[in-house]
Design a protein around this motif. Structure first.
Motif, PDB file in Angstrom:
ATOM      1  N   VAL A   1      11.119   2.845   3.022  1.00 24.71           N
ATOM      2  CA  VAL A   1       9.962   2.020   3.399  1.00 24.71           C
ATOM      3  C   VAL A   1      10.383   0.905   4.357  1.00 24.71           C
ATOM      4  N   ASN A   2      11.507   0.232   4.060  1.00 21.26           N
ATOM      5  CA  ASN A   2      11.975  -0.814   4.966  1.00 21.26           C
ATOM      6  C   ASN A   2      12.256  -0.250   6.351  1.00 21.26           C
ATOM      7  N   ALA A   3      12.885   0.915   6.388  1.00 19.43           N
ATOM      8  CA  ALA A   3      13.209   1.529   7.677  1.00 19.43           C
ATOM      9  C   ALA A   3      11.935   1.776   8.473  1.00 19.43           C
ATOM     10  N   THR A   4      10.901   2.225   7.797  1.00 18.42           N
ATOM     11  CA  THR A   4       9.655   2.535   8.496  1.00 18.42           C
ATOM     12  C   THR A   4       8.934   1.276   8.960  1.00 18.42           C
ATOM     13  N   LEU A   5       8.942   0.239   8.112  1.00 15.71           N
ATOM     14  CA  LEU A   5       8.216  -0.974   8.478  1.00 15.71           C
ATOM     15  C   LEU A   5       8.875  -1.689   9.664  1.00 15.71           C
ATOM     16  N   ALA A   6      10.193  -1.513   9.825  1.00 15.25           N
ATOM     17  CA  ALA A   6      10.880  -2.168  10.946  1.00 15.25           C
ATOM     18  C   ALA A   6      10.777  -1.338  12.224  1.00 15.25           C
ATOM     19  N   LEU A   7      10.280  -0.105  12.088  1.00 18.56           N
ATOM     20  CA  LEU A   7      10.283   0.824  13.222  1.00 18.56           C
ATOM     21  C   LEU A   7       9.564   0.300  14.477  1.00 18.56           C
ATOM     22  N   PRO A   8       8.370  -0.304  14.347  1.00 16.38           N
ATOM     23  CA  PRO A   8       7.676  -0.751  15.561  1.00 16.38           C
ATOM     24  C   PRO A   8       8.517  -1.703  16.413  1.00 16.38           C
ATOM     25  N   PHE A   9       9.228  -2.621  15.754  1.00 16.92           N
ATOM     26  CA  PHE A   9      10.032  -3.579  16.511  1.00 16.92           C
ATOM     27  C   PHE A   9      11.197  -2.883  17.198  1.00 16.92           C
ATOM     28  N   ALA A  10      11.791  -1.912  16.486  1.00 13.62           N
ATOM     29  CA  ALA A  10      12.926  -1.194  17.059  1.00 13.62           C
ATOM     30  C   ALA A  10      12.482  -0.352  18.258  1.00 13.62           C
ATOM     31  N   VAL A  11      11.365   0.353  18.111  1.00 10.60           N
ATOM     32  CA  VAL A  11      10.886   1.181  19.229  1.00 10.60           C
ATOM     33  C   VAL A  11      10.580   0.291  20.428  1.00 10.60           C
ATOM     34  N   ARG A  12       9.997  -0.881  20.146  1.00 13.95           N
ATOM     35  CA  ARG A  12       9.626  -1.765  21.236  1.00 13.95           C
ATOM     36  C   ARG A  12      10.850  -2.278  21.985  1.00 13.95           C
ATOM     37  N   SER A  13      11.952  -2.467  21.280  1.00 13.69           N
ATOM     38  CA  SER A  13      13.122  -2.963  22.004  1.00 13.69           C
ATOM     39  C   SER A  13      13.900  -1.838  22.679  1.00 13.69           C
ATOM     40  N   ILE A  14      13.788  -0.600  22.172  1.00 10.39           N
ATOM     41  CA  ILE A  14      14.570   0.497  22.749  1.00 10.39           C
ATOM     42  C   ILE A  14      13.833   1.202  23.902  1.00 10.39           C
ATOM     43  N   SER A  15      12.509   1.341  23.748  1.00  8.67           N
ATOM     44  CA  SER A  15      11.759   2.153  24.717  1.00  8.67           C
ATOM     45  C   SER A  15      11.949   1.763  26.185  1.00  8.67           C
TER      46      SER A  15
ATOM     47  N   VAL B   1       0.850  -1.199   0.000  1.00  9.31           N
ATOM     48  CA  VAL B   1       0.000   0.000   0.000  1.00  9.31           C
ATOM     49  C   VAL B   1       0.882   1.244   0.000  1.00  9.31           C
ATOM     50  N   VAL B   2       1.879   1.241   0.892  1.00  8.95           N
ATOM     51  CA  VAL B   2       2.815   2.364   0.942  1.00  8.95           C
ATOM     52  C   VAL B   2       3.501   2.510  -0.415  1.00  8.95           C
ATOM     53  N   GLY B   3       3.917   1.381  -0.952  1.00  7.39           N
ATOM     54  CA  GLY B   3       4.592   1.403  -2.251  1.00  7.39           C
ATOM     55  C   GLY B   3       3.710   1.958  -3.356  1.00  7.39           C
ATOM     56  N   THR B   4       2.445   1.544  -3.380  1.00  5.95           N
ATOM     57  CA  THR B   4       1.524   2.051  -4.399  1.00  5.95           C
ATOM     58  C   THR B   4       1.385   3.564  -4.285  1.00  5.95           C
ATOM     59  N   GLY B   5       1.236   4.044  -3.055  1.00  6.59           N
ATOM     60  CA  GLY B   5       1.110   5.489  -2.836  1.00  6.59           C
ATOM     61  C   GLY B   5       2.329   6.225  -3.347  1.00  6.59           C
ATOM     62  N   LEU B   6       3.521   5.711  -3.005  1.00 10.29           N
ATOM     63  CA  LEU B   6       4.747   6.370  -3.449  1.00 10.29           C
ATOM     64  C   LEU B   6       4.876   6.300  -4.968  1.00 10.29           C
ATOM     65  N   PHE B   7       4.462   5.179  -5.530  1.00 10.91           N
ATOM     66  CA  PHE B   7       4.501   5.019  -6.988  1.00 10.91           C
ATOM     67  C   PHE B   7       3.651   6.100  -7.645  1.00 10.91           C
ATOM     68  N   LEU B   8       2.443   6.316  -7.101  1.00 10.38           N
ATOM     69  CA  LEU B   8       1.547   7.333  -7.655  1.00 10.38           C
ATOM     70  C   LEU B   8       2.141   8.723  -7.517  1.00 10.38           C
ATOM     71  N   ILE B   9       2.879   8.951  -6.393  1.00  9.23           N
ATOM     72  CA  ILE B   9       3.452  10.280  -6.175  1.00  9.23           C
ATOM     73  C   ILE B   9       4.591  10.548  -7.155  1.00  9.23           C
ATOM     74  N   VAL B  10       5.498   9.575  -7.300  1.00 11.29           N
ATOM     75  CA  VAL B  10       6.698   9.858  -8.096  1.00 11.29           C
ATOM     76  C   VAL B  10       6.485   9.641  -9.592  1.00 11.29           C
ATOM     77  N   PHE B  11       5.512   8.804  -9.951  1.00  9.98           N
ATOM     78  CA  PHE B  11       5.354   8.391 -11.338  1.00  9.98           C
ATOM     79  C   PHE B  11       5.231   9.538 -12.349  1.00  9.98           C
ATOM     80  N   PRO B  12       4.476  10.607 -12.021  1.00 11.85           N
ATOM     81  CA  PRO B  12       4.364  11.693 -13.007  1.00 11.85           C
ATOM     82  C   PRO B  12       5.681  12.412 -13.261  1.00 11.85           C
ATOM     83  N   PHE B  13       6.649  12.291 -12.348  1.00  8.62           N
ATOM     84  CA  PHE B  13       7.855  13.112 -12.446  1.00  8.62           C
ATOM     85  C   PHE B  13       9.096  12.327 -12.863  1.00  8.62           C
TER      86      PHE B  13
END
Lengths: 229, 501
Positions: free
Chosen positions: B377-391, B351-363
Motif C-alpha cells: 500500500v505504501n508503495a502504491t500511495l507514493a507512486l504518483p510522486f515517483a512517476v512525476r519525478s521520473i517521467s 479505504v484501500v486498507g479496509t478493502g484489503l482487510f475485507l479480502i484477507v479477513f476470511p482466510f
C-alpha cells in the motif's frame, strides 16, 4: 551503392521524391534548409518509411528493416555519445550494443581509436574531451561498426571552421579508405567542395541525380544558384 | 523496445489496490441503514476542516511567498529548502512537536499561564486545522513562490518605471492561475491525512470519515459500516481529485527557487515579519522534537528499536517497489499510464486498507499480513510522486538518445542497463528517497492491520503517546525523523554522486 527507387517521403504536408543511385566515395547532399536533406537520410537510416518506392543498399532491400539492423552507420547533429559511458564503451556500442565485448574486440576498438588520433583516451568520459575529440570518438564507432554505408547529418556543424575541415579530412582519410560509402548532409557548399566526389541537390521537393562536384559548381542549376545566391 | 510486461503488472497492481478494493468495499457496504447522524457529522467535519485548513494555508502563504520572492537575506536558501521538509516529515513527529508548543504543558500554555490567561487546548477542530496548516503552509508557499518567480523580471522593471501598481498588474493575475490548483491539492491532502485526525481529533465533534473507518474496524469490528464509510470517503476524494485534475498543473518540487527578482515595492519590515513568522512557526515545533527527544533517545525500550528495524525494512522494500513500478510505467508512457499513476492520489490509505482487510479477513489473521500489506500500500500511495519525478527524465532520454539507441540496436536489457538507468540516476534516487521517507512515516493502513507484535515505528510511537509515556514517545519521534531524513538523504545523494550529465 545506395539506390532510391521511385521513393516518395512524406512528413505532414511536406513531400520529397527521389529516384537516384549513389556510388561509393563521398557524396554531399546540399540544398536550402527545410528542403528535405535530413528527411532523405532518415529514410535510409530507418526512422521514416517511404510512402512508396524502396531504398536499396548494395541490392539489399531495406524496407521494413529496423534501424539497428540496417547496413548503415549514422552520425546525428548532436547527442552522438552517451555522456555516462567511457570512450571505450561508446565505441564498443558500435560492435556490440549489449557491450558484451569478446576477446579481440577491445583490440579492434583501441586500433580504431588510434586511427582517429585518440590513442590513450579509452578510459575517459566524453565530458573530459574537446568537441573535436568527441567527434573523433563517434567516427571511431563508425569504423568498428563494420557497416558499409555511412550517413553524416551535419555532425560537425557546431565545430569551428578549422576543426570541421580537420574532421572532413579525417572522414575522407579513414572512412573512405576503409571502403565505406559516405553520404553527408551539409548547408555549406565549402564542405562539399572540400571532400565530396559528387553532389546531390535536394530542393523543391525533389532529390536530383548526383553530379560531379566540380561540374555542378562550375555550372549550377537554377535551384542551386538560388541557394548559393 | 523495452519489455512491457512490468508496466502491465504495475498497472494491474495499482488498479487492484485502488479500484479493486473499492469494489470489495462497495459490495460489503451495508447501505440498508444508511448513514447515521454521527456519520454525517464525520462527513461534515472532514470536508469542513479540509476547507478551512486549505484556506488558511493559502491565505498565510501568500505574504510569505511574496516576501521570499522579493527579499534577499541570509539563510534564504536554507529556509526555502526547509519549506520542502514537512512533505517528508512523519506526521506523527510533527504532531509531537506541535504538542510541545501548543499542548497542555507546551510553551504556549506556559506563556498564557504567566499572563494569567486561560489555557488553550490543541485537541479538536482547531488542533487538526493547526497541524494541517503547519504541513501545508510551506507547501502552499512553495507553489506560490514558483508562481511569483515565473513572472519575468522585465515585467517588474517595466511596472516600476511606469510607476504602475505591481499587485494589480502582475501579482493578482498570477495568483488567479496558481491559487485554485494549490488550494485543491492541499484540500485533497487534508481530506486523507488520517494520522492528524487520529492524534488530534476524536470524539463526536472531531472525527473524520477515515477515523470513523478505523474505529469501526478496530473497536466495533463493524465491517459493514466500515465499508460503507470507505465508500463515502472514496466519493469525497474522487470528487475533489476530479476537480483538482481539471484545474491544476502545479508541481511543488520544481527547482530554481533560488532566484530573487529585483523589486521596488513593498515594505521591508512587513516582509521581514512574515518571513520571521513562517520560520518561527516551522522551526520551533521541529526544534522541540529535537529538544524533547534527545533525552529519551538513550533509554528507548527494545520494542522501539525492533519497531524501527521493521519500519526501515518496510520503507526500503516499498521504496524499491515504488521506483520499479514508476520506472516501468514511465517507460511505457501513454494516456492510461497517466491515469494509473494519479489514481492513488484519490485513494485513501484507509479505504484501500479496509478493502484489503475485507479480502484477507476470511482466510488469515490480518495481523499476520500487516507488514506485506503495508509495503504494497505504501508503495502504491507514493507512486504518483515517483512517476512525476521520473517521467520528464524518461522523455529527455527518449528525445536525446532514442534515435541513437535505435540506430545502434541497443534494445531490451542493454538499453535499460547501459542507457536508461544511468541517465535516470538523479530522479530515481530522489523518487526512491521520497518514497522511503513517506513509507517510513506512514501511519495509516498499518494501524488497521497491526497487533502488539508487528507495529512500525510510527505506530509504536502513537501507542506510547496514547499511554502518556511522553518522554519515550519523544525519543522515538526523534529516532523516526532521523531515520526518515537519513533514508531520503542516502537515496537522493546516491542518485547525484558521480552522475555524468
Amino acid at each position: 551503392m545506395l539506390t532510391f527507387e521511385n521513393v516518395t517521403l512524406t512528413q505532414g504536408d511536406f513531400a520529397l521524391t527521389a529516384d537516384i543511385a549513389i556510388d561509393e566515395g563521398v557524396t554531399a547532399v546540399i540544398g536550402p534548409s527545410g528542403g528535405g536533406k535530413s528527411t532523405l537520410l532518415s529514410a535510409v537510416a530507418g526512422f521514416l518509411e517511404p510512402q512508396s518506392g524502396r531504398v536499396l543498399c548494395n541490392d539489399q532491400d531495406l524496407t521494413g528493416l529496423a534501424p539497428g539492423k540496417r547496413p548503415v552507420s549514422m552520425l546525428f547533429q548532436d547527442n552522438n555519445l552517451f555522456p555516462h559511458l567511457t570512450v571505450l564503451q561508446n565505441v564498443g556500442m558500435g560492435m556490440r550494443p549489449d557491450l558484451r565485448l569478446k576477446t579481440g574486440d577491445e583490440q579492434t576498438i583501441l586500433h580504431a581509436l588510434t586511427q582517429v588520433g585518440l590513442a590513450g583516451y579509452a578510459d575517459r568520459k566524453p565530458a573530459a574531451l574537446s568537441g573535436g575529440q568527441q567527434s573523433r570518438v563517434a567516427l571511431a564507432r563508425v569504423l568498428v561498426a563494420d557497416r558499409p554505408l555511412v550517413l553524416l547529418d551535419e555532425p560537425f556543424a557546431a565545430l569551428g571552421p578549422a576543426l570541421k575541415d580537420e574532421m572532413l579530412t579525417l572522414v575522407r582519410d579513414v572512412l573512405v579508405k576503409a571502403g565505406k560509402t559516405v553520404v553527408m548532409v551539409t548547408h555549406d557548399p565549402q564542405d562539399a567542395r572540400a571532400v565530396a566526389d559528387r553532389v546531390v541537390l535536394v530542393a523543391d521537393g525533389d532529390a536530383s541525380a548526383p553530379v560531379a562536384t566540380q561540374a555542378i559548381f562550375d555550372d549550377p542549376p537554377a535551384a542551386l544558384r538560388a541557394y548559393l545566391g | 523496445m523495452i519489455n512491457r510486461v512490468p508496466a502491465y503488472l504495475a498497472g494491474a497492481l495499482v488498479a487492484v489496490l485502488t479500484l479493486g478494493t473499492l469494489i470489495v468495499v462497495a459490495l460489503r457496504a451495508e447501505a440498508g441503514s444508511g448513514l447515521s447522524g454521527a456519520d454525517w457529522a464525520a462527513v461534515r467535519f472532514t470536508v469542513m476542516q479540509a476547507f478551512v485548513s486549505a484556506f488558511l494555508s493559502i491565505v498565510l502563504a501568500i505574504p510569505v511567498a511574496r516576501a521570499l520572492a522579493r527579499r534577499r537575506f541570509w539563510g534564504r536558501r536554507v529556509l526555502i529548502t526547509l519549506l520542502g521538509a514537512p512533505f517528508i516529515l512523519p506526521v506523527i513527529v510533527a504532531v509531537l512537536g506541535l504538542l510541545a508548543v501548543f499542548g497542555r504543558n507546551g510553551i504556549m500554555n506556559d506563556l498564557l499561564g504567566a499572563l494569567g490567561l486561560p489555557e488553550m487546548s490543541i485537541y479538536g477542530f482547531h488542533g487538526v486545522v493547526l497541524a494541517h496548516v503547519f504541513f501545508n503552509l510551506p507547501l502552499a508557499a512553495r507553489f506560490l513562490l514558483q508562481g511569483w518567480l515565473a513572472i519575468p523580471a522585465e515585467r517588474f522593471r517595466m511596472a516600476a518605471s511606469l510607476n504602475a501598481p505591481v499587485g494589480r498588474l502582475l501579482e493578482r493575475p498570477m495568483l488567479r492561475t496558481v491559487v485554485p490548483g494549490a488550494f485543491l491539492v492541499i484540500f485533497l491532502i487534508c481530506l486523507t491525512s488520517f494520522a492528524v485526525a487520529l492524534t488530534l481529533g476524536g470524539g463526536p465533534r472531531a472525527t473524520t470519515v477515515e477515523l470513523a473507518i478505523y474505529q469501526a474496524v478496530r473497536f466495533d469490528f463493524d465491517l459493514g459500516r466500515a465499508a460503507l464509510l470507505a465508500c463515502v470517503q472514496f466519493g469525497i476524494c474522487a470528487a475533489a481529485a476530479l476537480i483538482a485534475w481539471q484545474v491544476t498543473a502545479v508541481d511543488g518540487f520544481g527547482a530554481g527557487l533560488d532566484r530573487v527578482v529585483q523589486r521596488w515595492d513593498g515594505s521591508r519590515v512587513f516582509d521581514g515579519l512574515w518571513i520571521a513568522f513562517a520560520a518561527v512557526f516551522l522551526l520551533i515545533p521541529l526544534g522541540m522534537v529535537v529538544v524533547k527527544g534527545a533525552p529519551g533517545l538513550l533509554t528507548l525500550p527494545d520494542s522501539i528499536w525492533a519497531a524501527a528495524g521493521r519500519s526501515v525494512m518496510i520503507a526500503v522494500i516499498s521504496a524499491a517497489l515504488t521506483v520499479t513500478m514508476a520506472l516501468a510505467l514511465a517507460l511505457h508512457g501513454g494516456r492510461l499510464v497517466a491515469v494509473i499513476s494519479v489514481l492513488p492520489l484519490a485513494a485513501s490509505g484507509l479505504v484501500v486498507g479496509t478493502g484489503l482487510f475485507l479480502i484477507v479477513f476470511p482466510f488469515v489473521r490480518p495481523a499476520d499480513l500487516a507488514l506485506p500489506v503495508t509495503i504494497v500500500v505504501n508503495a502504491t500511495l507514493a507512486l504518483p510522486f515517483a512517476v512525476r519525478s521520473i517521467s520528464p527524465a524518461v522523455q529527455t532520454v527518449r528525445s536525446d538518445y532514442g534515435r541513437l539507441m535505435d540506430h545502434l540496436g541497443i534494445v531490451g536489457w542493454a538499453r535499460l542497463r547501459f542507457v536508461v538507468l544511468p541517465r535516470l540516476r538523479q530522479p530515481l534516487g530522489f523518487a526512491m528517497g521520497l518514497a522511503a521517507a513517506l513509507s517510513m512515516g506512514d501511519l495509516g493502513v498499518i494501524a488497521l492491520f497491526a497487533d502488539e507484535q508487528n507495529a512500525t515505528l510510527p505506530l509504536a510511537m502513537y501507542r506510547l503517546m496514547g499511554s502518556y509515556q511522553m518522554e519515550a514517545a519523544a525519543g522515538a519521534g526523534l529516532l523516526l525523523v532521523a531515520l526518515s531524513l537519513l533514508l531520503f538523504w542516502l537515496c537522493d545523494r546516491g542518485g547525484r554522486a558521480g552522475a555524468d550529465l
